[in-house]
Design an enzyme around this catalytic site. Structure first.
Site, PDB file in Angstrom:
ATOM      1  N   PHE A 170       0.831  -1.203   0.000  1.00 39.57           N
ATOM      2  CA  PHE A 170       0.000   0.000   0.000  1.00 39.57           C
ATOM      3  C   PHE A 170       0.867   1.256   0.000  1.00 39.57           C
ATOM      4  O   PHE A 170       0.547   2.245  -0.659  1.00 39.57           O
ATOM      5  CB  PHE A 170      -0.916  -0.026   1.223  1.00 39.57           C
ATOM      6  CG  PHE A 170      -2.003   1.011   1.212  1.00 39.57           C
ATOM      7  CD1 PHE A 170      -3.123   0.857   0.418  1.00 39.57           C
ATOM      8  CD2 PHE A 170      -1.920   2.141   2.007  1.00 39.57           C
ATOM      9  CE1 PHE A 170      -4.136   1.800   0.405  1.00 39.57           C
ATOM     10  CE2 PHE A 170      -2.922   3.099   2.008  1.00 39.57           C
ATOM     11  CZ  PHE A 170      -4.038   2.933   1.203  1.00 39.57           C
ATOM     12  N   LYS A 171       1.982   1.216   0.745  1.00 42.59           N
ATOM     13  CA  LYS A 171       2.899   2.365   0.768  1.00 42.59           C
ATOM     14  C   LYS A 171       3.476   2.615  -0.623  1.00 42.59           C
ATOM     15  O   LYS A 171       3.577   3.772  -1.071  1.00 42.59           O
ATOM     16  CB  LYS A 171       4.028   2.121   1.771  1.00 42.59           C
ATOM     17  CG  LYS A 171       5.102   3.214   1.793  1.00 42.59           C
ATOM     18  CD  LYS A 171       4.553   4.553   2.241  1.00 42.59           C
ATOM     19  CE  LYS A 171       5.549   5.689   2.044  1.00 42.59           C
ATOM     20  NZ  LYS A 171       6.767   5.562   2.857  1.00 42.59           N
ATOM     21  N   LEU A 172       3.838   1.557  -1.319  1.00 48.46           N
ATOM     22  CA  LEU A 172       4.353   1.725  -2.684  1.00 48.46           C
ATOM     23  C   LEU A 172       3.270   2.278  -3.606  1.00 48.46           C
ATOM     24  O   LEU A 172       3.550   3.110  -4.476  1.00 48.46           O
ATOM     25  CB  LEU A 172       4.878   0.393  -3.217  1.00 48.46           C
ATOM     26  CG  LEU A 172       6.137  -0.149  -2.540  1.00 48.46           C
ATOM     27  CD1 LEU A 172       6.510  -1.507  -3.130  1.00 48.46           C
ATOM     28  CD2 LEU A 172       7.308   0.823  -2.680  1.00 48.46           C
TER      29      LEU A 172
END
Length: 347
Positions: free
Chosen positions: A207-209
């Site tokens: 999700f961060k990517l």
């Protein structure tokens, strides 16, 4: 307000702090980069205000640990002699490291120390950097094989000014009980809100990517717009004013200002090397799931071009900035258009 998913439901449930633990937790922090330093500082102050023991910190460069100790004092900070000490002495260990290789190296030291001296009570390891998702899966297997040891992922969104104000957005995945403890410790100490991605520890890094791909894609659009404006004789101030009108995101406005005024110093921003690492991870994830993101391919090309230009300037003794901010990748767009990469005044 922190929000965590119930382990028996996909619906988000409002989380409320549990009763205080029966003893005061010893918290440790490894990795004092631009964001990590501010996270550790805010966490140390939170620990002190709640009468927890001083935060135990370790960083590869000792100077950063010493700076934090000088800023906060011995009542709030202790410096560990090595990462192994943090793993052995602390109940909660937070890592915030520059790249996957650094994460692997530190967790190998943790594992060796805890294998030699198995813990007798629960320990929670929280990895908060930006890594490739499969690494989280590997770490989870290794760390949870150690008695009483737990592992979750908690990458963060926010620039240094956001971290300074303890307003980071925290993305968590992993065991529900572990996330519940982490939420109580980290909100509002370092962040304003938690987004819970469930129990699979690989989901939060993915999700961060995804979030970073949105940011980098937006910056690519800005860099192309600024370059076209310059070629067509439109003032950069006008473009920046337009960004504030039609794209009123605080983050985009900050990066727009940097592009408009060639403010590419990363001392208070996101370093170009971090952008290259993240873009590479996103491209790998795209390949893994057969999901094209052409804008990220372009971003990656412009990041690499900008790094090459910066290295050439460093070799010639002409570099303006010691560390280049990710907004500097507008240089790649400019060069592709026949302009000087780092000087918007060039015609």
């Amino acid at each position: 307000m922190a929000e965590l998913q119930s382990p028996s439901s996909d619906q988000h449930a409002t989380w409320r702090p549990p009763s205080p633990t029966s003893y005061l937790l010893q918290i440790g922090f490894v990795g004092l980069g631009r964001i990590g330093y501010l996270m550790a500082r805010n966490l140390a102050q939170h620990c002190a205000s709640n009468k927890f023991p001083p935060l135990l910190v370790w960083n590869r460069t000792l100077e950063k640990s010493e700076n934090l100790l000088t800023a906060l004092g011995q009542a709030k900070i202790r410096i560990a002699k090595d990462p192994e000490q943090v793993a052995l002495e602390c109940d909660v260990i937070i890592t915030n490291l520059a790249n996957d290789a650094a994460v692997k190296s530190i967790y190998q030291l943790f594992t060796a120390a805890l294998t030699l001296t198995p813990p007798t009570h629960d320990k929670l390891f929280i990895e908060s950097g930006t890594t490739y998702p499969s690494l989280a899966g590997e770490l989870h297997i290794v760390m949870t094989s150690i008695p009483h040891s737990h592992f979750i992922t908690c990458p963060v969104f926010g620039t240094p000014p956001i971290a300074e104000k303890a307003q980071l957005l925290l993305i968590m995945s992993g065991d529900y009980s572990s996330k519940k403890l982490a939420a109580r410790l980290l909100v509002p100490a370092i962040g304003r809100k938690i987004m819970d991605l469930g129990e699979n520890v690989e989901k939060a890094p993915a999700f961060k990517l995804l979030g970073n791909s949105m940011l980098m894609g937006s910056l690519e659009v800005l860099s192309e717009a600024y370059t076209l404006a310059r070629k067509s004789g439109i003032a950069t101030d006008n473009v920046h004013d337009l960004v504030k009108e039609i794209l009123p995101s605080p983050g985009l406005i900050i990066y727009s200002d940097r592009m408009a005024n060639d403010r590419f110093d990363a001392s208070n921003g996101f370093a170009l090397e971090g952008g290259i690492k993240d873009a590479s991870h996103v491209r790998r994830l795209m390949t893994q799931y057969h999901s094209p993101m052409p804008v990220i391919d372009t971003v990656h090309q412009h990041l690499l071009t900008t790094r090459a230009l910066q290295e050439q300037k460093e070799q010639n003794g002409e570099a303006t900035f010691e560390t280049l901010d990710i907004s500097g990748f507008i240089a790649g767009t400019r060069v592709a258009s026949g302009l000087d990469g780092f000087d918007k005044k060039d015609t």
